[in-house]
Design an enzyme around this catalytic site. Structure first.
Site, PDB file in Angstrom:
ATOM      1  N   GLU A  67      47.483   7.280  -0.808  1.00  0.00           N
ATOM      2  CA  GLU A  67      46.200   6.919  -1.396  1.00  0.00           C
ATOM      3  C   GLU A  67      45.252   6.341  -0.346  1.00  0.00           C
ATOM      4  OE1 GLU A  67      47.259   6.036  -6.032  1.00  0.00           O
ATOM      5  OE2 GLU A  67      47.526   4.362  -4.647  1.00  0.00           O
TER       6      GLU A  67
ATOM      7  N   CYS B 176      39.623   2.386   3.224  1.00  0.00           N
ATOM      8  CA  CYS B 176      40.982   1.889   3.436  1.00  0.00           C
ATOM      9  C   CYS B 176      41.901   3.101   3.550  1.00  0.00           C
ATOM     10  CB  CYS B 176      41.378   0.990   2.272  1.00  0.00           C
ATOM     11  SG  CYS B 176      43.044   0.312   2.401  1.00  0.00           S
TER      12      CYS B 176
ATOM     13  N   CYS C 167      56.388   2.498   2.844  1.00  0.00           N
ATOM     14  CA  CYS C 167      56.423   1.463   3.876  1.00  0.00           C
ATOM     15  C   CYS C 167      57.835   0.909   3.944  1.00  0.00           C
ATOM     16  CB  CYS C 167      55.436   0.341   3.556  1.00  0.00           C
ATOM     17  SG  CYS C 167      55.338  -0.912   4.862  1.00  0.00           S
TER      18      CYS C 167
ATOM     19  N   CYS D  38      54.041  -6.483  -2.405  1.00  0.00           N
ATOM     20  CA  CYS D  38      53.325  -5.230  -2.173  1.00  0.00           C
ATOM     21  C   CYS D  38      53.948  -4.087  -2.968  1.00  0.00           C
ATOM     22  CB  CYS D  38      53.327  -4.902  -0.678  1.00  0.00           C
ATOM     23  SG  CYS D  38      52.496  -3.350  -0.280  1.00  0.00           S
TER      24      CYS D  38
ATOM     25  N   GLY E 289      51.637   1.701   4.124  1.00  0.00           N
ATOM     26  CA  GLY E 289      52.330   1.738   5.395  1.00  0.00           C
ATOM     27  C   GLY E 289      51.985   0.601   6.334  1.00  0.00           C
ATOM     28  N   GLU E 290      52.836   0.424   7.340  1.00  0.00           N
ATOM     29  CA  GLU E 290      52.628  -0.517   8.443  1.00  0.00           C
ATOM     30  C   GLU E 290      52.120   0.296   9.626  1.00  0.00           C
ATOM     31  OE1 GLU E 290      52.058  -2.715  11.256  1.00  0.00           O
ATOM     32  OE2 GLU E 290      52.843  -3.956   9.612  1.00  0.00           O
TER      33      GLU E 290
ATOM     34  N   SER F 137      45.621  -3.583  10.235  1.00  0.00           N
ATOM     35  CA  SER F 137      46.340  -4.664   9.569  1.00  0.00           C
ATOM     36  C   SER F 137      47.826  -4.513   9.868  1.00  0.00           C
ATOM     37  CB  SER F 137      46.103  -4.601   8.061  1.00  0.00           C
ATOM     38  OG  SER F 137      46.876  -5.580   7.389  1.00  0.00           O
TER      39      SER F 137
ATOM     40  N   SER G 125      49.033 -10.026   8.281  1.00  0.00           N
ATOM     41  CA  SER G 125      49.509 -10.443   6.962  1.00  0.00           C
ATOM     42  C   SER G 125      50.408 -11.661   7.136  1.00  0.00           C
ATOM     43  CB  SER G 125      50.286  -9.295   6.297  1.00  0.00           C
ATOM     44  OG  SER G 125      49.437  -8.198   6.043  1.00  0.00           O
ATOM     45  N   LEU G 126      49.897 -12.836   6.840  1.00  0.00           N
ATOM     46  CA  LEU G 126      50.624 -14.080   7.090  1.00  0.00           C
ATOM     47  C   LEU G 126      51.394 -14.529   5.848  1.00  0.00           C
ATOM     48  CD1 LEU G 126      51.050 -16.081   9.418  1.00  0.00           C
ATOM     49  CD2 LEU G 126      49.224 -17.463   8.429  1.00  0.00           C
ATOM     50  N   HIS G 127      50.688 -14.977   4.826  1.00  0.00           N
ATOM     51  CA  HIS G 127      51.218 -15.203   3.484  1.00  0.00           C
ATOM     52  C   HIS G 127      52.136 -16.413   3.319  1.00  0.00           C
ATOM     53  CE1 HIS G 127      49.383 -11.384   2.783  1.00  0.00           C
ATOM     54  NE2 HIS G 127      50.239 -10.763   3.555  1.00  0.00           N
TER      55      HIS G 127
ATOM     56  N   ASN H   6      47.709  -8.975  -6.998  1.00  0.00           N
ATOM     57  CA  ASN H   6      47.605  -7.990  -8.078  1.00  0.00           C
ATOM     58  C   ASN H   6      49.007  -7.712  -8.619  1.00  0.00           C
ATOM     59  OD1 ASN H   6      44.667  -7.196  -8.079  1.00  0.00           O
ATOM     60  ND2 ASN H   6      45.170  -6.898  -5.925  1.00  0.00           N
TER      61      ASN H   6
ATOM     62  N   CYS I 245      43.820  -4.567  -3.420  1.00  0.00           N
ATOM     63  CA  CYS I 245      44.772  -4.842  -2.354  1.00  0.00           C
ATOM     64  C   CYS I 245      46.185  -5.005  -2.911  1.00  0.00           C
ATOM     65  CB  CYS I 245      44.354  -6.108  -1.619  1.00  0.00           C
ATOM     66  SG  CYS I 245      45.368  -6.470  -0.183  1.00  0.00           S
TER      67      CYS I 245
END
Length: 388
Positions: A98, A111, A118, A125, A174-175, A206, A228-230, A311, A354
Site C-alpha cells: 500500500e 508514503c 516487515c 504495527c 517495511g523497514e 523512517s 521510530s523510538l516509542h 491506530n 500511520c
C-alpha cells in the site's frame, strides 16, 4: 513483444540515471540519450517509447525490443473524506503493498512501501503482524511514486511540469534500511533534477534503528531521517521494537548523532506512538528528556518528537492514549525544551493512517505465531535526573 519476452525485458524503472546511462551505453548510445529517456519516464510519465519524440527511431526500436517501463497493477484505490488517497499495488505471487497520498496546504506527501510485509515485528504495527514476504525492487519502490505523481497530475488537471508530490516519506510497509540496495537508487531518482527533483530535506527515510545502515546512508545519500523510538528505556523498547535487542538505545542514539554530521536537517525526528498505560506517563516523558539531554548517553541530541496517536487493531492488544494524556505528555516535553508535535490522523476512514498499512503478504516468517504475546510488562525505573 510476447508476454514471455515482456517478463524478461529490462524494467527501466529499476535504474537511477547512472544505471540508465550504462544501459544505454550497452545499446550503443551516449549518456545524453539516457537523460532524455529518464526525463520522459519520470518527468512526463511516459510508458510508450513511440511517445518519446526526441529520441531517434533507431533507439526507440532498440528499447522496444528488450526494455519496458513496468508499472504495478492497481488492485484498489480508496479516497478518504479528508482527501487522502490509498492505493493497493499488486507486486505478484500473492503479495500486495500500500501507498498513501496525503494532501495538505502547500504540500503533497506520498508514503511509500519498501517491502512486502516487515520482519521487524513492532508490537503496535499492523504491517509487522502480517509478517514478511520479500524486499521490493527499486522499480517497485519507484513505481508507487511514478503512478501516484502522474495519476494525480491528470486527476487534478495540473499543468505540465508542476509537481503534485512535494514530499516523500519511506514510512509505508517495511523497514527501508533492511532493503538498502534497492532503496538508495530509488532515492537518487527522487532527488535527481532530471527525475522528480525533490530536495534531501523533503525525502524522509523512517527506520526502527538499523544502526549499520544508518551509518551507510549518512555516507552515501543523507536525506531526512525519522527514527521510530516509542520508549524511553531499553526494557520497554525491547517489548515494543524487537530490533532494540540488537541495537539498544545507546547505540541507536550514537548513530543518530553521527547522522547529523551530513544530514540535510540539523535535528533527528523521533516518532513516538502513544500507547495507553504503556509509554504515555509523565514519568516516561521526563525520561525522554533525560535520554536526549546533556546527561544522556550521547550528550544533548538535537531532535524533535512527533507523537502519533495509535491506530488500534485487535491483534496488538494495545489501546490508544486519550487526547488529554497525549497533550499532557507533549506539555512535559515542550516545557523541557523539546520541539514536539502531535501528528494529525489522516485517512482513518480508509485505514490509511500511520501503522494501519497492511496490504497482502504471503508471510514467510510465521508472524502470527511469533507475535502472540503476553501483555507488556512495564518496568518502572527510578525517575531520571532533571535535565539542565
Amino acid at each position: 513483444m510476447t508476454t514471455d519476452a515482456a517478463l524478461d525485458a529490462v524494467n527501466l524503472l529499476d535504474f537511477d540515471l547512472d544505471g540508465l546511462a550504462a544501459h544505454c551505453e550497452r545499446l550503443g548510445e551516449k549518456r545524453f540519450r539516457a537523460v532524455q529517456l529518464f526525463r520522459w519516464i519520470h518527468q512526463r510519465g511516459a510508458r510508450d517509447f513511440d511517445q518519446m519524440s526526441d529520441l531517434a527511431k533507431s533507439l526507440r526500436a532498440k528499447l522496444a525490443s528488450g526494455s519496458v517501463i513496468r508499472p504495478l497493477a492497481i488492485l484498489s484505490e480508496h479516497r478518504s473524506a479528508d482527501g487522502t488517497v490509498k492505493w493497493l499495488f499488486d507486486v505478484g505471487a500473492g503479495d500486495a503493498v500500500e501507498s498513501v497520498f496525503i494532501p495538505e496546504e502547500g504540500r503533497g506527501t506520498l508514503c511509500i512501501s519498501s517491502q512486502a510485509g516487515c520482519a521487524v515485528g513492532c508490537r503496535f504495527c499492523s504491517t509487522g503482524h502480517q509478517g514478511f514476504s520479500r524486499n521490493l525492487s527499486t522499480g517497485e519502490i519507484l513505481a508507487q511514486l511514478w503512478y501516484a505523481e502522474h495519476t494525480l497530475r491528470r486527476d487534478l488537471n495540473r499543468p505540465a511540469g508542476e509537481r503534485v508530490i512535494t514530499n516523500v516519506v519511506m514510512m509505508g510497509m517495511g523497514e527501508p534500511l533492511q532493503n538498502y540496495g534497492a532503496l538508495v537508487p530509488a532515492l537518487r531518482v527522487m532527488l535527481d533534477d532530471h527525475g522528480y527533483g525533490l530536495s534531501r530535506r523533503r525525502v524522509t527515510v523512517s527506520t526502527s534503528g538499523v544502526v549499520p545502515f544508518m551509518d551507510r546512508l549518512r555516507d552515501d545519500l543523507p536525506v531526512a531521517l525519522a527514527v521510530s523510538l516509542h520508549a524511553p528505556d531499553d526494557a520497554l523498547r525491547n517489548e515494543l521494537v524487537p530490533l532494540n535487542r540488537k541495537y539498544p538505545l545507546a547505540e541507536l542514539l550514537a548513530a543518530c548523532k553521527r547522522y547529523l554530521d551530513t544530514a540535510p536537517r540539523d535535528f533527528i525526528t523521533f516518532e513516538y506512538c502513544m500507547l495507553d498505560g504503556v509509554n504515555d506517563s509523565d514519568e516516561q516523558a521526563r525520561a525522554l528528556l533525560a535520554l536526549v539531554g546533556p546527561k544522556g548517553p550521547v550528550g544533548r541530541l538535537p531532535c524533535k518528537f512527533n507523537l502519533i496517536p495509535f491506530n488500534p487493531f485487535p491483534a496488538s492488544g494495545l489501546k490508544r492514549s486519550d487526547n488529554a494524556r497525549v497533550q499532557a505528555f507533549a506539555k512535559v516535553l515542550l516545557e523541557g525544551g523539546l520541539v514536539t508535535t502531535v501528528r494529525k490522523t489522516r485517512g482513518d476512514d480508509i485505514d490509511a493512517a500511520c501503522g494501519q498499512l497492511a496490504g497482502e503478504v504471503q508471510d514467510r516468517t510465521r508472524a502470527h505465531e511469533r507475535m502472540v504475546r503476553a501483555p507488556i510488562r512495564i518496568v518502572r525505573s527510578a525517575p531520571p535526573a532533571a535535565p539542565n
